[in-house]
Scaffold this active site. Structure first.
Site, PDB file in Angstrom:
ATOM      1  N   ALA A  82       0.849  -1.189   0.000  1.00 27.73           N
ATOM      2  CA  ALA A  82       0.000   0.000   0.000  1.00 27.73           C
ATOM      3  C   ALA A  82       0.884   1.239   0.000  1.00 27.73           C
ATOM      4  O   ALA A  82       2.057   1.185   0.368  1.00 27.73           O
ATOM      5  CB  ALA A  82      -0.922   0.002   1.219  1.00 27.73           C
ATOM      6  N   ASP A  83       0.289   2.331  -0.421  1.00 27.57           N
ATOM      7  CA  ASP A  83       0.976   3.612  -0.355  1.00 27.57           C
ATOM      8  C   ASP A  83      -0.026   4.679   0.040  1.00 27.57           C
ATOM      9  O   ASP A  83      -1.194   4.634  -0.366  1.00 27.57           O
ATOM     10  CB  ASP A  83       1.616   3.969  -1.699  1.00 27.57           C
ATOM     11  CG  ASP A  83       2.519   5.192  -1.590  1.00 27.57           C
ATOM     12  OD1 ASP A  83       3.558   5.085  -0.905  1.00 27.57           O
ATOM     13  OD2 ASP A  83       2.191   6.240  -2.157  1.00 27.57           O
ATOM     14  N   THR A  84       0.437   5.633   0.845  1.00 25.02           N
ATOM     15  CA  THR A  84      -0.414   6.712   1.330  1.00 25.02           C
ATOM     16  C   THR A  84       0.235   8.054   1.024  1.00 25.02           C
ATOM     17  O   THR A  84       1.442   8.211   1.198  1.00 25.02           O
ATOM     18  CB  THR A  84      -0.634   6.591   2.854  1.00 25.02           C
ATOM     19  OG1 THR A  84      -1.264   5.341   3.136  1.00 25.02           O
ATOM     20  CG2 THR A  84      -1.513   7.719   3.372  1.00 25.02           C
TER      21      THR A  84
END
Length: 211
Positions: A82-84
């Site tokens: 995931a990336d935020t």
């Protein structure tokens, strides 16, 4: 019991959220200096929108994760990453470079809305599925002293947008619209929907170890 997935992330928050879901996982660690385990280049491309950026980086991270599984000869199972990122006025706001940069970011967030985008990607090496969580966060007005005190804790220095909603910065948040866990870094609803596509339901037995 064996793990169901690999987690291609060093984020302790994502580990905690997967445990909250009851998903058994192993962590794929980056090995510094190893050619095949180099970190993904997270530099935005010219003219790239925040939505496109965060999905591109999450896809690159999960692709790197499955590559590590294959190169290390690990048992095949799905990889999740995931990336935020944050967006203010359409501009991508990542992790602060240092304490001074963290102060500048928080001053910019003070008393206004910003978007928090988290993209989750899962692959088994044959197909990749992805989902995007977008939330709106409003900070109340922050005094310079409150910002300095928060930055002095060290908490914002490794977090996108220079804050963690689950930590001390929770007291800055006046209002949110969207996914609280997405703001933390792993939206549980979208993650559960993706894992279901790979026949991985939440598990009753918790646990994790590192590969």
């Amino acid at each position: 019991m064996p793990s169901a997935i690999y987690l291609a992330s060093n984020s302790p928050r994502r580990r905690d959220l997967l445990r909250q879901m009851g998903v058994r996982f192993e962590v794929l660690l980056f090995r510094a200096g190893h050619r095949c385990d180099e970190d993904v280049d997270e530099s935005p491309l010219p003219g790239e929108s925040p939505d496109v950026y965060v999905q591109r980086v999450a896809a690159a991270k999960v692709a790197g994760g499955i590559e590590r599984v294959l190169l290390r000869g690990l048992p095949r199972k799905p990889v999740l990453s995931a990336d935020t990122t944050l967006a203010v006025d359409g501009e991508i706001i990542g992790k602060p470079e240092d304490a001074r940069h963290a102060i500048d970011i928080l001053k910019r967030l003070s008393g206004r809305d910003h978007r928090v985008l988290t993209s989750v990607a899962v692959t088994d090496g044959d197909r990749t599925e992805q989902a995007l969580s977008a939330s709106l966060v409003r900070f109340g007005p922050l005094s310079d002293e409150a910002i300095r005190r928060y930055v002095a804790t060290g908490e914002p220095l490794d977090k996108a947008g220079a804050y963690g909603i689950q930590g001390r910065a929770g007291m800055f948040v006046e209002h949110i619209e969207g996914s609280y866990t997405g703001i933390m870094g792993l939206p549980l609803y979208e993650t559960g929907q993706l894992l279901a596509l790979f026949d991985i339901p939440p598990c009753s037995a918790l646990g994790a170890h590192v590969s």
